[in-house]
Design a protein around this motif. Sequence first.
Motif, PDB file in Angstrom:
ATOM      1  N   GLU A   1      44.138  27.093  27.250  1.00 11.56           N
ATOM      2  CA  GLU A   1      43.156  27.699  28.217  1.00 11.56           C
ATOM      3  C   GLU A   1      43.063  27.873  30.428  1.00 11.56           C
ATOM      4  O   GLU A   1      44.116  27.236  30.287  1.00 11.56           O
ATOM      5  CB  GLU A   1      42.294  26.043  28.873  1.00 11.56           C
ATOM      6  N   ASP A   2      42.108  28.330  30.338  1.00 10.56           N
ATOM      7  CA  ASP A   2      42.781  28.155  31.847  1.00 10.56           C
ATOM      8  C   ASP A   2      40.869  27.737  33.245  1.00 10.56           C
ATOM      9  O   ASP A   2      39.819  28.211  32.329  1.00 10.56           O
ATOM     10  CB  ASP A   2      42.521  29.735  32.843  1.00 10.56           C
ATOM     11  N   LYS A   3      41.268  27.561  33.815  1.00  4.44           N
ATOM     12  CA  LYS A   3      40.107  26.867  35.220  1.00  4.44           C
ATOM     13  C   LYS A   3      40.021  27.668  35.996  1.00  4.44           C
ATOM     14  O   LYS A   3      41.183  27.696  36.732  1.00  4.44           O
ATOM     15  CB  LYS A   3      40.174  25.203  34.548  1.00  4.44           C
ATOM     16  N   THR A   4      38.885  28.072  36.565  1.00  2.43           N
ATOM     17  CA  THR A   4      39.090  28.743  38.111  1.00  2.43           C
ATOM     18  C   THR A   4      38.449  27.868  38.626  1.00  2.43           C
ATOM     19  O   THR A   4      37.661  26.872  39.270  1.00  2.43           O
ATOM     20  CB  THR A   4      38.892  29.751  37.645  1.00  2.43           C
ATOM     21  N   VAL A   5      39.681  27.177  40.180  1.00  5.91           N
ATOM     22  CA  VAL A   5      39.008  25.933  41.486  1.00  5.91           C
ATOM     23  C   VAL A   5      38.967  26.501  42.604  1.00  5.91           C
ATOM     24  O   VAL A   5      39.923  26.924  42.719  1.00  5.91           O
ATOM     25  CB  VAL A   5      39.363  24.703  40.640  1.00  5.91           C
ATOM     26  N   ASP A   6      38.233  26.522  43.505  1.00  2.61           N
ATOM     27  CA  ASP A   6      38.752  26.854  44.971  1.00  2.61           C
ATOM     28  C   ASP A   6      38.952  25.529  45.299  1.00  2.61           C
ATOM     29  O   ASP A   6      38.119  24.453  45.490  1.00  2.61           O
ATOM     30  CB  ASP A   6      37.657  27.670  45.632  1.00  2.61           C
ATOM     31  N   PHE A   7      39.365  25.619  46.609  1.00  2.00           N
ATOM     32  CA  PHE A   7      40.824  24.426  47.284  1.00  2.00           C
ATOM     33  C   PHE A   7      39.881  25.479  48.836  1.00  2.00           C
ATOM     34  O   PHE A   7      40.023  26.228  48.974  1.00  2.00           O
ATOM     35  CB  PHE A   7      41.479  24.265  47.130  1.00  2.00           C
ATOM     36  N   VAL A   8      39.436  24.521  49.906  1.00  2.00           N
ATOM     37  CA  VAL A   8      39.667  24.922  51.509  1.00  2.00           C
ATOM     38  C   VAL A   8      40.510  24.088  51.712  1.00  2.00           C
ATOM     39  O   VAL A   8      40.371  22.835  52.100  1.00  2.00           O
ATOM     40  CB  VAL A   8      38.291  24.721  51.917  1.00  2.00           C
ATOM     41  N   GLY A   9      41.547  24.343  52.700  1.00  2.00           N
ATOM     42  CA  GLY A   9      42.294  23.651  53.839  1.00  2.00           C
ATOM     43  C   GLY A   9      43.367  24.524  54.801  1.00  2.00           C
ATOM     44  O   GLY A   9      44.393  25.461  53.695  1.00  2.00           O
TER      45      GLY A   9
END
Length: 201
Positions: A50-58
Amino acid sequence: MKFILSCFTAILLLTSCSSDQKRVVVFSKGSVDINTDTKTIKATDGAGHEDKTVDFVGKTVELTLNTPSGDAKVTLTENGYYIVNVKNDTIIGSQVNYSDPQLSNQVITQEALRVKIDSLHNLVNNKNVGKATRNFYILPNSAVHLTDNFDAIVVGPFHQMRSAESKDGKAPEVYRFYSIKEIRETIAKLEGMTGGKKTEE
């Protein structure tokens, strides 16, 4: 005047946030829970990929990993596209050219096969890897920065992607990844095609 200053401040904040973006593709075997608030990734040891894509900011993003391989922390400092591997298996990959029409019907010579085999052996042995060569060796519970390009395409293990369309006349930036087991199986098949002895790793 206060309204103008408020708008200007909001624009600055939005600009600052967008410039500190980290896009993360999480590779897992089984389900994975990603909490963007606490910056934690919890993975189970299931079946398949499985793969999931997510964005983080910092400016600096520290992720806490809880996985079948144990607990770990990874720190993301560069902006751009990352892979975080929470599988209990090493992931190997590189940038590939899916848009070259000459490659689909190309006849592979014995010399080209040997070059390919040597290249794969190097990858399995964690040689000639890094952003400069666009080859990547990702251990369990670790992260790598792939590219600054948020439009890049990442293809995970066991996917059957064969081609990718060009955009505005430009070849897409594609990264293809495999489990280390897949790479070793590919090496064995290629060595069988050479009709010679297996190359020592």
